[in-house]
Scaffold this motif. Structure first.
Motif, PDB file in Angstrom:
ATOM      1  N   LEU A  96       2.548  31.322  14.417  1.00 40.45           N
ATOM      2  CA  LEU A  96       1.699  30.325  13.750  1.00 40.45           C
ATOM      3  C   LEU A  96       2.117  28.910  14.125  1.00 40.45           C
ATOM      4  N   ARG A  97       3.426  28.663  14.190  1.00 33.42           N
ATOM      5  CA  ARG A  97       3.906  27.328  14.599  1.00 33.42           C
ATOM      6  C   ARG A  97       3.435  27.020  16.023  1.00 33.42           C
ATOM      7  N   GLY A  98       3.457  28.032  16.883  1.00 33.77           N
ATOM      8  CA  GLY A  98       2.998  27.828  18.249  1.00 33.77           C
ATOM      9  C   GLY A  98       1.507  27.515  18.307  1.00 33.77           C
ATOM     10  N   ALA A  99       0.736  28.130  17.428  1.00 31.89           N
ATOM     11  CA  ALA A  99      -0.712  27.917  17.425  1.00 31.89           C
ATOM     12  C   ALA A  99      -1.126  26.631  16.718  1.00 31.89           C
ATOM     13  N   PHE A 100      -0.423  26.270  15.627  1.00 32.86           N
ATOM     14  CA  PHE A 100      -0.864  25.143  14.803  1.00 32.86           C
ATOM     15  C   PHE A 100       0.084  23.956  14.826  1.00 32.86           C
ATOM     16  N   GLY A 101       1.258  24.110  15.417  1.00 34.34           N
ATOM     17  CA  GLY A 101       2.216  23.005  15.445  1.00 34.34           C
ATOM     18  C   GLY A 101       2.887  22.844  14.092  1.00 34.34           C
ATOM     19  N   GLU A 102       3.418  21.677  13.856  1.00 36.39           N
ATOM     20  CA  GLU A 102       4.118  21.391  12.596  1.00 36.39           C
ATOM     21  C   GLU A 102       3.094  21.080  11.516  1.00 36.39           C
ATOM     22  N   ILE A 103       2.894  22.022  10.629  1.00 38.67           N
ATOM     23  CA  ILE A 103       1.942  21.809   9.536  1.00 38.67           C
ATOM     24  C   ILE A 103       2.618  21.942   8.171  1.00 38.67           C
ATOM     25  N   GLY A 104       3.912  22.002   8.151  1.00 37.44           N
ATOM     26  CA  GLY A 104       4.663  22.096   6.901  1.00 37.44           C
ATOM     27  C   GLY A 104       5.154  23.506   6.645  1.00 37.44           C
ATOM     28  N   ASP A 105       6.388  23.561   6.144  1.00 38.10           N
ATOM     29  CA  ASP A 105       7.023  24.860   5.906  1.00 38.10           C
ATOM     30  C   ASP A 105       6.254  25.705   4.907  1.00 38.10           C
ATOM     31  N   LEU A 106       5.871  25.127   3.793  1.00 33.49           N
ATOM     32  CA  LEU A 106       5.192  25.898   2.760  1.00 33.49           C
ATOM     33  C   LEU A 106       3.850  26.408   3.260  1.00 33.49           C
ATOM     34  N   ARG A 107       3.104  25.561   3.908  1.00 34.84           N
ATOM     35  CA  ARG A 107       1.775  25.961   4.397  1.00 34.84           C
ATOM     36  C   ARG A 107       1.891  27.081   5.430  1.00 34.84           C
ATOM     37  N   ILE A 108       2.816  26.982   6.351  1.00 37.97           N
ATOM     38  CA  ILE A 108       2.970  28.005   7.391  1.00 37.97           C
ATOM     39  C   ILE A 108       3.436  29.327   6.782  1.00 37.97           C
ATOM     40  N   THR A 109       4.302  29.246   5.764  1.00 35.27           N
ATOM     41  CA  THR A 109       4.764  30.460   5.088  1.00 35.27           C
ATOM     42  C   THR A 109       3.621  31.114   4.328  1.00 35.27           C
ATOM     43  N   VAL A 110       2.793  30.317   3.672  1.00 36.37           N
ATOM     44  CA  VAL A 110       1.625  30.861   2.961  1.00 36.37           C
ATOM     45  C   VAL A 110       0.657  31.497   3.955  1.00 36.37           C
ATOM     46  N   MET A 111       0.448  30.865   5.093  1.00 41.53           N
ATOM     47  CA  MET A 111      -0.443  31.445   6.111  1.00 41.53           C
ATOM     48  C   MET A 111       0.082  32.791   6.600  1.00 41.53           C
ATOM     49  N   ALA A 112       1.394  32.881   6.832  1.00 46.42           N
ATOM     50  CA  ALA A 112       1.998  34.137   7.275  1.00 46.42           C
ATOM     51  C   ALA A 112       1.852  35.201   6.191  1.00 46.42           C
ATOM     52  N   ALA A 113       2.058  34.805   4.942  1.00 42.94           N
ATOM     53  CA  ALA A 113       1.914  35.755   3.831  1.00 42.94           C
ATOM     54  C   ALA A 113       0.481  36.253   3.721  1.00 42.94           C
ATOM     55  N   ILE A 114      -0.484  35.387   3.920  1.00 45.97           N
ATOM     56  CA  ILE A 114      -1.893  35.791   3.866  1.00 45.97           C
ATOM     57  C   ILE A 114      -2.212  36.746   5.014  1.00 45.97           C
ATOM     58  N   MET A 115      -1.659  36.479   6.200  1.00 43.91           N
ATOM     59  CA  MET A 115      -1.870  37.394   7.335  1.00 43.91           C
ATOM     60  C   MET A 115      -1.333  38.785   7.017  1.00 43.91           C
ATOM     61  N   VAL A 116      -0.133  38.840   6.457  1.00 42.38           N
ATOM     62  CA  VAL A 116       0.479  40.124   6.107  1.00 42.38           C
ATOM     63  C   VAL A 116      -0.349  40.813   5.028  1.00 42.38           C
ATOM     64  N   SER A 117      -0.783  40.044   4.035  1.00 42.86           N
ATOM     65  CA  SER A 117      -1.585  40.600   2.955  1.00 42.86           C
ATOM     66  C   SER A 117      -2.919  41.134   3.484  1.00 42.86           C
ATOM     67  N   ASP A 118      -3.516  40.437   4.446  1.00 40.62           N
ATOM     68  CA  ASP A 118      -4.765  40.892   5.058  1.00 40.62           C
ATOM     69  C   ASP A 118      -4.555  42.215   5.793  1.00 40.62           C
ATOM     70  N   GLU A 119      -3.478  42.316   6.538  1.00 39.64           N
ATOM     71  CA  GLU A 119      -3.182  43.565   7.244  1.00 39.64           C
ATOM     72  C   GLU A 119      -2.951  44.703   6.260  1.00 39.64           C
ATOM     73  N   LEU A 120      -2.237  44.426   5.180  1.00 32.52           N
ATOM     74  CA  LEU A 120      -1.994  45.440   4.157  1.00 32.52           C
ATOM     75  C   LEU A 120      -3.300  45.886   3.518  1.00 32.52           C
ATOM     76  N   SER A 121      -4.166  44.941   3.233  1.00 32.83           N
ATOM     77  CA  SER A 121      -5.470  45.262   2.646  1.00 32.83           C
ATOM     78  C   SER A 121      -6.283  46.154   3.580  1.00 32.83           C
ATOM     79  N   GLU A 122      -6.289  45.835   4.859  1.00 30.83           N
ATOM     80  CA  GLU A 122      -7.024  46.639   5.850  1.00 30.83           C
ATOM     81  C   GLU A 122      -6.434  48.048   5.945  1.00 30.83           C
ATOM     82  N   GLN A 123      -5.117  48.157   5.922  1.00 29.60           N
ATOM     83  CA  GLN A 123      -4.483  49.474   5.991  1.00 29.60           C
ATOM     84  C   GLN A 123      -4.789  50.296   4.742  1.00 29.60           C
ATOM     85  N   ARG A 124      -4.800  49.652   3.593  1.00 31.32           N
ATOM     86  CA  ARG A 124      -5.156  50.367   2.358  1.00 31.32           C
ATOM     87  C   ARG A 124      -6.594  50.874   2.429  1.00 31.32           C
TER      88      ARG A 124
END
Length: 120
Positions: free
Chosen positions: A39-67
């Motif tokens: 995500l940092r490579g794709a979006f650059g420096e957008i803030g630690d909290l925001r990038i962590t939330v984006m990663a968490a949403i990606m993981v949550s999306d994958e989990l939702s799809e697997q369920r």
């Protein structure tokens, strides 16, 4: 309770886990670190909290799809299981008809053999 140290996005975290779960937790942390790096490579420096939330949403999306996929597969298994009973009954009926047919053929063969032996 074992403790491990993981590095996520250049920061070190000490975490407790159950016995035998050290490698699993280390792997999960490494996966999250990789996602944040991507995500940092794709979006650059957008803030630690925001990038962590984006990663968490990606993981949550994958989990939702697997369920969703697991639920579909479970429904398909249930459907096949229910159909399996009907298939088994049909096969049993077919087997019984085949047995009856073979017994009939066996009777005919025995009569023919008897006629051949007696010359009638």
């Amino acid at each position: 309770m074992p403790q491990i140290v993981v590095s996520i996005d250049g920061k070190t975290y000490r975490m407790a886990c159950a016995d035998g779960e050290e490698a699993h937790l280390t792997g999960l942390a490494a996966d999250l670190d990789t996602r944040i790096g991507e995500l940092r490579g794709a979006f650059g420096e957008i803030g630690d909290l925001r990038i962590t939330v984006m990663a968490a949403i990606m993981v949550s999306d994958e989990l939702s799809e697997q369920r969703r996929r697991v639920a579909e597969l479970e429904a398909e298994l249930a459907r096949l299981g229910a159909g399996g009973g009907e298939t088994a009954r049909a096969a049993s009926t077919g087997d019984q008809r085949l047995i009856e047919h073979l017994l009939g053929v066996s009777d005919i063969v025995e009569r023919l053999a008897e006629q051949l032996e007696t010359g009638r």
